[in-house]
Scaffold this motif. Structure first.
Motif, PDB file in Angstrom:
ATOM      1  N   UNK A  73     -10.712  17.821 -14.651  1.00 45.39           N
ATOM      2  CA  UNK A  73     -10.031  18.994 -14.108  1.00 45.39           C
ATOM      3  C   UNK A  73      -8.603  18.665 -13.695  1.00 45.39           C
ATOM      4  N   UNK A  74      -8.411  17.456 -13.135  1.00 45.54           N
ATOM      5  CA  UNK A  74      -7.066  17.058 -12.737  1.00 45.54           C
ATOM      6  C   UNK A  74      -6.172  16.884 -13.961  1.00 45.54           C
ATOM      7  N   UNK A  75      -6.759  16.326 -15.032  1.00 45.88           N
ATOM      8  CA  UNK A  75      -5.993  16.151 -16.263  1.00 45.88           C
ATOM      9  C   UNK A  75      -5.585  17.500 -16.846  1.00 45.88           C
ATOM     10  N   UNK A  76      -6.477  18.472 -16.765  1.00 43.09           N
ATOM     11  CA  UNK A  76      -6.155  19.803 -17.274  1.00 43.09           C
ATOM     12  C   UNK A  76      -5.052  20.462 -16.449  1.00 43.09           C
ATOM     13  N   UNK A  77      -5.094  20.270 -15.142  1.00 45.35           N
ATOM     14  CA  UNK A  77      -4.045  20.809 -14.277  1.00 45.35           C
ATOM     15  C   UNK A  77      -2.704  20.158 -14.625  1.00 45.35           C
ATOM     16  N   UNK A  78      -2.716  18.831 -14.796  1.00 47.33           N
ATOM     17  CA  UNK A  78      -1.484  18.110 -15.133  1.00 47.33           C
ATOM     18  C   UNK A  78      -0.950  18.542 -16.492  1.00 47.33           C
ATOM     19  N   UNK A  79      -1.873  18.735 -17.449  1.00 52.57           N
ATOM     20  CA  UNK A  79      -1.462  19.172 -18.782  1.00 52.57           C
ATOM     21  C   UNK A  79      -0.804  20.539 -18.721  1.00 52.57           C
ATOM     22  N   UNK A  80      -1.403  21.445 -17.986  1.00 49.55           N
ATOM     23  CA  UNK A  80      -0.841  22.797 -17.852  1.00 49.55           C
ATOM     24  C   UNK A  80       0.550  22.744 -17.227  1.00 49.55           C
ATOM     25  N   UNK A  81       0.697  21.881 -16.217  1.00 50.00           N
ATOM     26  CA  UNK A  81       1.995  21.757 -15.544  1.00 50.00           C
ATOM     27  C   UNK A  81       3.042  21.172 -16.485  1.00 50.00           C
ATOM     28  N   UNK A  82       2.659  20.120 -17.222  1.00 49.32           N
ATOM     29  CA  UNK A  82       3.612  19.457 -18.108  1.00 49.32           C
ATOM     30  C   UNK A  82       4.045  20.354 -19.252  1.00 49.32           C
ATOM     31  N   UNK A  83       3.083  21.111 -19.791  1.00 47.27           N
ATOM     32  CA  UNK A  83       3.417  22.007 -20.892  1.00 47.27           C
ATOM     33  C   UNK A  83       4.376  23.097 -20.421  1.00 47.27           C
ATOM     34  N   UNK A  84       4.193  23.544 -19.231  1.00 51.72           N
ATOM     35  CA  UNK A  84       5.035  24.613 -18.706  1.00 51.72           C
ATOM     36  C   UNK A  84       6.413  24.154 -18.281  1.00 51.72           C
ATOM     37  N   UNK A  85       6.559  22.880 -17.966  1.00 51.02           N
ATOM     38  CA  UNK A  85       7.844  22.363 -17.508  1.00 51.02           C
ATOM     39  C   UNK A  85       8.812  22.226 -18.682  1.00 51.02           C
ATOM     40  N   UNK A  86      10.067  22.534 -18.439  1.00 46.27           N
ATOM     41  CA  UNK A  86      11.102  22.408 -19.462  1.00 46.27           C
ATOM     42  C   UNK A  86      12.419  22.081 -18.772  1.00 46.27           C
ATOM     43  N   UNK A  87      12.529  20.869 -18.201  1.00 47.47           N
ATOM     44  CA  UNK A  87      13.735  20.521 -17.442  1.00 47.47           C
ATOM     45  C   UNK A  87      14.953  20.406 -18.355  1.00 47.47           C
ATOM     46  N   UNK A  88      16.112  20.852 -17.905  1.00 43.92           N
ATOM     47  CA  UNK A  88      17.301  20.844 -18.764  1.00 43.92           C
ATOM     48  C   UNK A  88      17.987  19.486 -18.886  1.00 43.92           C
ATOM     49  N   UNK A  89      17.660  18.532 -18.010  1.00 44.56           N
ATOM     50  CA  UNK A  89      18.354  17.246 -18.021  1.00 44.56           C
ATOM     51  C   UNK A  89      17.393  16.066 -18.115  1.00 44.56           C
ATOM     52  N   UNK A  90      16.220  16.284 -18.711  1.00 42.18           N
ATOM     53  CA  UNK A  90      15.245  15.215 -18.869  1.00 42.18           C
ATOM     54  C   UNK A  90      14.617  15.274 -20.254  1.00 42.18           C
ATOM     55  N   UNK A  91      14.343  14.091 -20.800  1.00 40.72           N
ATOM     56  CA  UNK A  91      13.628  14.016 -22.064  1.00 40.72           C
ATOM     57  C   UNK A  91      14.501  13.575 -23.224  1.00 40.72           C
ATOM     58  N   UNK A  92      13.848  13.329 -24.349  1.00 40.81           N
ATOM     59  CA  UNK A  92      14.510  12.853 -25.557  1.00 40.81           C
ATOM     60  C   UNK A  92      15.082  14.018 -26.360  1.00 40.81           C
ATOM     61  N   UNK A  93      16.316  13.847 -26.842  1.00 43.71           N
ATOM     62  CA  UNK A  93      16.943  14.814 -27.742  1.00 43.71           C
ATOM     63  C   UNK A  93      17.429  14.048 -28.974  1.00 43.71           C
ATOM     64  N   UNK A  94      16.908  14.414 -30.143  1.00 46.54           N
ATOM     65  CA  UNK A  94      17.250  13.735 -31.394  1.00 46.54           C
ATOM     66  C   UNK A  94      18.289  14.572 -32.144  1.00 46.54           C
ATOM     67  N   UNK A  95      19.481  13.979 -32.327  1.00 46.70           N
ATOM     68  CA  UNK A  95      20.610  14.677 -32.947  1.00 46.70           C
ATOM     69  C   UNK A  95      20.979  13.957 -34.241  1.00 46.70           C
ATOM     70  N   UNK A  96      21.360  14.720 -35.255  1.00 46.21           N
ATOM     71  CA  UNK A  96      21.786  14.131 -36.522  1.00 46.21           C
ATOM     72  C   UNK A  96      22.953  14.939 -37.069  1.00 46.21           C
ATOM     73  N   UNK A  97      23.948  14.243 -37.621  1.00 48.56           N
ATOM     74  CA  UNK A  97      25.132  14.931 -38.124  1.00 48.56           C
ATOM     75  C   UNK A  97      25.860  14.038 -39.116  1.00 48.56           C
ATOM     76  N   UNK A  98      26.771  14.626 -39.905  1.00 45.61           N
ATOM     77  CA  UNK A  98      27.678  13.793 -40.702  1.00 45.61           C
ATOM     78  C   UNK A  98      28.542  12.928 -39.790  1.00 45.61           C
ATOM     79  N   UNK A  99      29.089  11.863 -40.376  1.00 50.32           N
ATOM     80  CA  UNK A  99      29.775  10.856 -39.569  1.00 50.32           C
ATOM     81  C   UNK A  99      30.955  11.362 -38.770  1.00 50.32           C
ATOM     82  N   UNK A 100      31.789  12.199 -39.371  1.00 52.20           N
ATOM     83  CA  UNK A 100      32.982  12.669 -38.668  1.00 52.20           C
ATOM     84  C   UNK A 100      32.621  13.403 -37.389  1.00 52.20           C
ATOM     85  N   UNK A 101      31.612  14.265 -37.474  1.00 52.05           N
ATOM     86  CA  UNK A 101      31.147  14.998 -36.289  1.00 52.05           C
ATOM     87  C   UNK A 101      30.588  14.022 -35.257  1.00 52.05           C
ATOM     88  N   UNK A 102      29.840  13.028 -35.741  1.00 53.28           N
ATOM     89  CA  UNK A 102      29.255  12.044 -34.839  1.00 53.28           C
ATOM     90  C   UNK A 102      30.301  11.241 -34.096  1.00 53.28           C
TER      91      UNK A 102
END
Length: 289
Positions: A73-102
């Protein structure tokens, strides 16, 4: 497999100790709580409660189930919380571009990460075709392309324009067609495309980049201007790549009569919205592009 709703009703009943108050907490009817417990007993084939009129206690099976259910039950509560969270300054962001832009963006995105250390920037340099493939295969979150994708799963929106520049050795002060033919072309993965856009708009003699003697090739965006700076030839590059060159005193950048620009597109999967952390990176990119 145990029904999670039935298990939640059972665990809540054990914690509250009363059918009516359990029903109120779960926004159910009392008969609904009783039905969940009964279905759970039927599924497991053992009584979970020892009933004493309106009171009850746990059977040995009920005690085992309740003890084992706590982590679930605790794992389900944590899962629900994590899925709902969407912090703007945390987590991995994968970016790809041509070299000049990079070359333009990557230092600024590193500065953003330094301000927000929980925001992790994964930046890859790649030609347009590889950017399109990375977005399609979901191995990148954000892509920048200098041509609009034709892939059905990729959505693109124009966000900026980048000028193309003619770059010669320092000695070539006013390059005409004869001068360019004498210098020869330093090629790169987008060399023909860039030359077509800029030289085709300014030199009536131009038909194809293969008209020029080929004097070299590099697929490393930071090194394309090295042979130019050594007097080995000329090239055409986007402005961001020219601005990033470490030896500007050894090259000449020429403004031609007819300008040529590439449109820069922001790309992502068509049916997947950007998470908040990705929007943070996109906003920073737009600020500098």
């Amino acid at each position: 497999m145990i029904n999670v709703l039935w298990l939640r009703s059972f665990c809540t009943l054990v914690e509250v100790g009363h059918f009516t108050r359990t029903a109120e907490r779960l926004n159910m009817t009392q008969s609904g709580v009783s039905q969940h417990v009964r279905k759970l007993e039927e599924q497991l084939g053992v009584p979970l409660l020892v009933r004493h009129g309106k009171q009850f206690s746990l059977s040995s099976a009920g005690e085992k189930l309740y003890a084992g259910a706590q982590d679930i039950m605790q794992a389900l509560v944590s899962l629900e919380r994590n899925v709902g969270e969407d912090p703007p300054f945390e987590g991995l962001v994968r970016v790809i571009s041509p070299g000049s832009v990079g070359l333009k963006l990557y230092p600024h995105l590193l500065a953003l990460q330094k301000t927000h250390p929980k925001l992790i920037i994964d930046y890859r340099f790649a030609p347009n075709a590889d950017v399109e493939a990375a977005i399609t295969n979901a191995t990148a979150d954000i892509g920048f392309m200098t041509s609009k994708s034709s892939a059905a799963d990729v959505r693109c929106a124009p966000i900026a324009e980048e000028s193309l520049l003619l770059v010669t050795p320092k000695t070539a002060t006013e390059p005409d067609w004869h001068t360019l033919m004498g210098l020869g072309f330093i090629d790169h993965p987008d060399g023909a495309h860039h030359a077509n856009l800029l030289l085709g708009a300014n030199f009536p003699e131009f038909a194809h980049v293969n008209q020029f003697p080929k004097k070299g090739f590099s697929n490393q965006i930071g090194l394309i201007l090295e042979p130019v700076s050594m007097g080995l030839g000329f090239t055409v590059l986007p402005a961001h790549a020219v601005e990033a060159f470490a030896k500007p005193e050894l090259i000449s950048v020429h403004s031609l009569v007819n300008t040529a620009k590439e449109t820069l597109y922001l790309c992502g999967l068509r049916h997947r919205s950007f998470r908040q952390r990705m929007e943070t990176v996109i906003a920073e990119a737009k600020n500098w592009l």
